[in-house]
Write a protein that holds these residues in place. Structure first.
Motif, PDB file in Angstrom:
ATOM      1  N   ALA A  14      67.666 -31.564  -7.706  1.00  0.00           N
ATOM      2  CA  ALA A  14      67.558 -30.106  -7.783  1.00  0.00           C
ATOM      3  C   ALA A  14      68.851 -29.432  -7.324  1.00  0.00           C
ATOM      4  N   LEU A  15      69.417 -29.895  -6.224  1.00  0.00           N
ATOM      5  CA  LEU A  15      70.656 -29.290  -5.727  1.00  0.00           C
ATOM      6  C   LEU A  15      71.827 -29.564  -6.663  1.00  0.00           C
ATOM      7  N   ILE A  18      71.519 -27.108  -9.429  1.00  0.00           N
ATOM      8  CA  ILE A  18      71.950 -25.782  -8.979  1.00  0.00           C
ATOM      9  C   ILE A  18      73.472 -25.701  -8.926  1.00  0.00           C
ATOM     10  N   ILE A  21      74.798 -25.366 -12.415  1.00  0.00           N
ATOM     11  CA  ILE A  21      74.566 -24.005 -12.929  1.00  0.00           C
ATOM     12  C   ILE A  21      75.589 -23.033 -12.350  1.00  0.00           C
ATOM     13  N   VAL A  22      75.853 -23.127 -11.046  1.00  0.00           N
ATOM     14  CA  VAL A  22      76.848 -22.255 -10.412  1.00  0.00           C
ATOM     15  C   VAL A  22      78.217 -22.477 -11.037  1.00  0.00           C
ATOM     16  N   VAL A  86      75.916 -26.826   0.842  1.00  0.00           N
ATOM     17  CA  VAL A  86      74.460 -26.811   0.728  1.00  0.00           C
ATOM     18  C   VAL A  86      73.825 -27.338   2.014  1.00  0.00           C
TER      19      VAL A  86
END
Length: 121
Positions: A14-15, A18, A21-22, A86
């Motif tokens: 998941a990270l 993310i 996507i960033v 993160v």
């Protein structure tokens, strides 16, 4: 035979999604930038980062290999940096897991050997 999945694996995936996507959002903003206009802070930071990585890799390798390795090294540096950030927000740090670290190391080793064989024979 049972297959066990590491407890951190869903969080790491998941990270990583993310982070991708960033980076994709940042990339789309950079693609939309008009080179004739005044650069924004994001564009300036990205230009400085790319120039620094290019110079750093060129000092270590020759110019031909630097053109091939610099984008990969920049991508890995950004991934590790964002992964560590993160961890500061209370999430599981993806680079804390041996699976992520060893896979990055294996891919890097194979890429460097392939590039070396390609350019030096």
């Amino acid at each position: 035979m049972t297959i066990t999945i590491q407890a951190q694996l869903p969080v790491i995936i998941a990270l990583t999604i993310i982070i991708v996507i960033v980076l994709k959002v940042i990339g789309s903003k950079l693609e939309a930038f008009d080179p004739l206009s005044k650069p924004t802070a994001l564009v300036t930071v990205c230009i400085l980062l790319v120039e620094y990585i290019d110079q750093f890799v060129s000092e270590i390798t020759n110019k031909k290999m630097a053109e091939r390795l610099a984008p990969y090294i920049c991508s890995i540096a950004i991934y590790i940096l964002l992964s560590n950030y993160v961890g500061l927000f209370g999430f599981e740090n993806p680079t804390k897991n041996w699976s992520v670290t060893l896979s990055i190391a294996l891919i890097t080793f194979i890429l460097i050997q392939k590039t070396d064989i390609q350019y030096n024979g």
